[in-house]
Design a protein around this motif. Structure first.
Motif, PDB file in Angstrom:
ATOM      1  N   LEU A 452       0.819  -1.209   0.000  1.00 10.43           N
ATOM      2  CA  LEU A 452       0.000   0.000   0.000  1.00 10.43           C
ATOM      3  C   LEU A 452       0.854   1.262   0.000  1.00 10.43           C
ATOM      4  O   LEU A 452       0.601   2.198  -0.765  1.00 10.43           O
ATOM      5  N   ILE A 453       1.870   1.287   0.852  1.00 11.92           N
ATOM      6  CA  ILE A 453       2.643   2.530   0.974  1.00 11.92           C
ATOM      7  C   ILE A 453       3.467   2.798  -0.274  1.00 11.92           C
ATOM      8  O   ILE A 453       3.581   3.944  -0.721  1.00 11.92           O
ATOM      9  N   GLN A 454       4.021   1.749  -0.894  1.00 16.34           N
ATOM     10  CA  GLN A 454       4.815   2.020  -2.091  1.00 16.34           C
ATOM     11  C   GLN A 454       3.914   2.380  -3.281  1.00 16.34           C
ATOM     12  O   GLN A 454       4.278   3.212  -4.114  1.00 16.34           O
ATOM     13  N   THR A 455       2.717   1.802  -3.342  1.00 17.97           N
ATOM     14  CA  THR A 455       1.768   2.166  -4.402  1.00 17.97           C
ATOM     15  C   THR A 455       1.307   3.606  -4.228  1.00 17.97           C
ATOM     16  O   THR A 455       1.266   4.394  -5.189  1.00 17.97           O
ATOM     17  N   LYS A 456       0.950   3.975  -3.001  1.00 18.64           N
ATOM     18  CA  LYS A 456       0.519   5.349  -2.733  1.00 18.64           C
ATOM     19  C   LYS A 456       1.626   6.348  -3.031  1.00 18.64           C
ATOM     20  O   LYS A 456       1.381   7.427  -3.578  1.00 18.64           O
ATOM     21  N   ALA A 457       2.863   5.982  -2.684  1.00 23.37           N
ATOM     22  CA  ALA A 457       3.990   6.891  -2.911  1.00 23.37           C
ATOM     23  C   ALA A 457       4.176   7.163  -4.398  1.00 23.37           C
ATOM     24  O   ALA A 457       4.351   8.320  -4.816  1.00 23.37           O
ATOM     25  N   ALA A 458       4.143   6.131  -5.223  1.00 24.42           N
ATOM     26  CA  ALA A 458       4.347   6.310  -6.666  1.00 24.42           C
ATOM     27  C   ALA A 458       3.237   7.148  -7.289  1.00 24.42           C
ATOM     28  O   ALA A 458       3.499   8.084  -8.065  1.00 24.42           O
ATOM     29  N   ILE A 459       1.996   6.835  -6.959  1.00 23.81           N
ATOM     30  CA  ILE A 459       0.863   7.583  -7.519  1.00 23.81           C
ATOM     31  C   ILE A 459       0.908   9.039  -7.067  1.00 23.81           C
ATOM     32  O   ILE A 459       0.718   9.965  -7.867  1.00 23.81           O
ATOM     33  N   ALA A 460       1.182   9.244  -5.768  1.00 26.39           N
ATOM     34  CA  ALA A 460       1.207  10.610  -5.223  1.00 26.39           C
ATOM     35  C   ALA A 460       2.299  11.442  -5.882  1.00 26.39           C
ATOM     36  O   ALA A 460       2.081  12.604  -6.247  1.00 26.39           O
ATOM     37  N   ALA A 461       3.485  10.857  -6.042  1.00 31.97           N
ATOM     38  CA  ALA A 461       4.599  11.603  -6.630  1.00 31.97           C
ATOM     39  C   ALA A 461       4.297  12.008  -8.069  1.00 31.97           C
ATOM     40  O   ALA A 461       4.555  13.155  -8.479  1.00 31.97           O
ATOM     41  N   ILE A 462       3.733  11.097  -8.837  1.00 35.19           N
ATOM     42  CA  ILE A 462       3.430  11.396 -10.244  1.00 35.19           C
ATOM     43  C   ILE A 462       2.346  12.463 -10.357  1.00 35.19           C
ATOM     44  O   ILE A 462       2.475  13.431 -11.111  1.00 35.19           O
ATOM     45  N   VAL A 463       1.263  12.303  -9.600  1.00 32.21           N
ATOM     46  CA  VAL A 463       0.152  13.258  -9.695  1.00 32.21           C
ATOM     47  C   VAL A 463       0.555  14.620  -9.145  1.00 32.21           C
ATOM     48  O   VAL A 463       0.092  15.666  -9.627  1.00 32.21           O
ATOM     49  N   LYS A 464       1.429  14.627  -8.140  1.00 31.54           N
ATOM     50  CA  LYS A 464       1.875  15.915  -7.582  1.00 31.54           C
ATOM     51  C   LYS A 464       2.661  16.714  -8.634  1.00 31.54           C
ATOM     52  O   LYS A 464       2.541  17.940  -8.706  1.00 31.54           O
TER      53      LYS A 464
END
Length: 500
Positions: A452-464
């Motif tokens: 969960l944390i690595q998936t959230k990190a990747a999505i958050a970084a790209i969308v940010k």
């Protein structure tokens, strides 16, 4: 002479036909409806003749009978499988009646003496051995180690965004599955093995190549699945090796080298590889067992996490209003020059979690589950007047993809609506037994928190940092590739990125 040849041929064809249909009627004799099954093809013909993903076969049966039956009798090739349709019963199998359905069907396909890389993987083990190995592996995934790994994730997210920036300059669409795999392999190799996968350089380790050998071009796995469907009682020693030799050699040598370097340097770090080495002494593990525990991260995390990242980006790109709402949440959670929020903040962002869960609903990493009855149990289906007695060895299948796309539970199931999972939605759907993005109960994904944390990190970084758009090369709608065992969007996920 010719007549004898013809008669012999007819006899052989007759024997093969009788063998293929011998089990048909198994469920009917127990008072259960059996949808039509075909010789060799069984109830899910697209396993053999892939015009659509076979989870769609399962979904079609689920949708046809869910209003009239709590379960129906199906056949995986010729192996009897009870397809559960009622969420209450599905929840029983995973949670309240778990001790009666402890084993995953995967254990019937794999000989761990031949495939030592999965010899300690909890997913493929049975009974007491499953408990023992899970008990050894689970303490690896403490909050402290995952928090420590997050520091590396932040750095790798920076590499991911820089890679997207470089590739975007060519004005060519980018492959979302490739991006997800590059990020996940770089992250897992770094935080688990202390090795640089160099995924964002021109000389990466050949992780993608070997992962494709394992998950897409794996003849051994296809053969194991076919034998399991045709000969459900096949002795363990006759089961084929499912892990390609090149995959064995690549990962085996890599992990051995990682352990050798860490033993020589013996850096005292609160990371996974140090704890694996400590665990070896504590539990008297052989080098082969240690290697298998390290590989559990790769088997359970590479495909599932990379696929989830790619599908979530696709759905956000198709729904710019949702993407904008997620960007606003991320923008408020961190400063403008900060790529990611702090660990605790990222973990609890409600809309990010909702987007991830809605993506897992539409594109579950596992579109079905198969469990084996380990001790007698009685199903009381609300749509049946008589109870059904299950016996050890009976198999049940759970149509996860069908449940996730049922309009009775998810109105407009093809539409991306993250708000379904806000305000307690996730817990409500899990309790109903209709959301199984990570499985459920004692045998749910052992690495769920890390995933969960690595998936959230990747999505958050790209969308940010970027606006994500769907490239015209991506096929419309929700279509699963029938030639890929794990659910993946047909034709690939092709995306364009615009710097914010």
């Amino acid at each position: 002479m010719f007549q004898w040849l013809v008669l012999t041929l007819i006899g052989l064809i007759s024997l093969v036909y009788i063998f293929l249909v011998w089990n048909f009627g198994h469920w009917r004799r127990r008072g259960i409806r059996e949808p039509k099954a075909l010789p060799l093809l069984g109830s899910f013909p697209n396993i053999v003749w892939p015009r659509q993903h076979f989870t769609n076969d399962m979904r079609d049966i689920y949708m046809k009978y869910r209003e009239t039956d709590s379960y129906v009798g199906t056949f995986l090739l010729r192996t009897p499988k009870l397809l559960l349709l009622e969420p209450k019963l599905i929840n029983e199998v995973f949670v309240s009646a778990f001790r009666h359905f402890e084993n995953n069907d995967a254990s019937r396909m794999i000989d761990t003496r031949k495939d030592k890389l999965v010899a300690c993987n909890p997913f493929v083990l049975d009974g007491d051995e499953w408990r023992r190995q899970r008990g050894i592996f689970s303490p690896l995934l403490t909050s402290g180690r995952i928090r420590n790994a997050y520091c590396n994730m932040q750095r790798i997210c920076g590499k991911l965004c820089d890679y997207i920036e470089r590739m975007s300059s060519s004005n060519q669409p980018q492959n979302g599955m490739d991006l997800g795999l590059r990020f996940t392999s770089d992250n897992l190799f770094d935080c688990v093995l202390g090795i640089e996968a160099r995924s964002f350089t021109e000389t990466p380790l050949p992780v993608a190549k070997h992962n494709k050998e394992m998950s897409e071009d794996n003849r051994g796995l296809a053969l194991a699945g076919a034998l399991n469907g045709l000969f459900p009682q096949l002795p363990r020693w006759l089961r084929p090796k499912v892990i390609p030799k090149s995959y064995d050699q690549f990962f085996g040598q890599l992990v051995h080298e990682a352990f050798r370097l860490r033993r020589e340097q013996r850096q005292e770090r609160n990371d996974f590889i140090n704890h694996l080495l400590d665990m070896q002494q504590e539990h008297q593990l052989s080098e082969s067992q240690l290697l298998s525990h390290a590989m559990t991260f790769m088997f359970d995390g590479l495909d599932t996490t990379s696929s989830t990242i790619a599908h979530c980006l696709l759905l956000l790109a198709r729904n710019p209003d949702c993407q904008q709402q997620l960007w606003q949440e991320l923008d408020q959670a961190s400063s403008r020059d900060q790529l990611l929020p702090d660990f605790d903040v990222l973990s609890e962002l409600p809309y990010l979690g909702a987007c991830l869960n809605e993506s897992l609903r539409i594109y579950p990493a596992g579109g079905w589950a198969s469990k084996t009855c380990t001790s007698p149990y009685t199903f009381h289906g609300s749509l049946h007047s008589k109870a059904l007695q299950m016996y050890p060895g009976d198999n049940v299948m759970i149509p996860i993809y069908g449940l996730h796309h049922d309009p009775n539970f998810y109105p407009e199931p093809q539409v991306f609506k993250p708000e379904r999972f806000l305000n307690g939605g996730l817990k409500r759907y899990q309790q109903m037994g209709v959301f199984l993005g990570f499985g459920n109960g004692p045998r749910q994904c052992v690495g769920i928190r890390l995933g969960l944390i690595q998936t959230k990190a990747a999505i958050a970084a790209i969308v940010k940092r970027y606006e994500v758009h769907v490239n015209g090369r991506t096929l419309e709608g929700i279509q699963l590739d029938p030639f890929i065992f794990v659910g993946a969007h047909k034709g690939g996920i092709w995306l364009d990125f615009k710097r914010r």
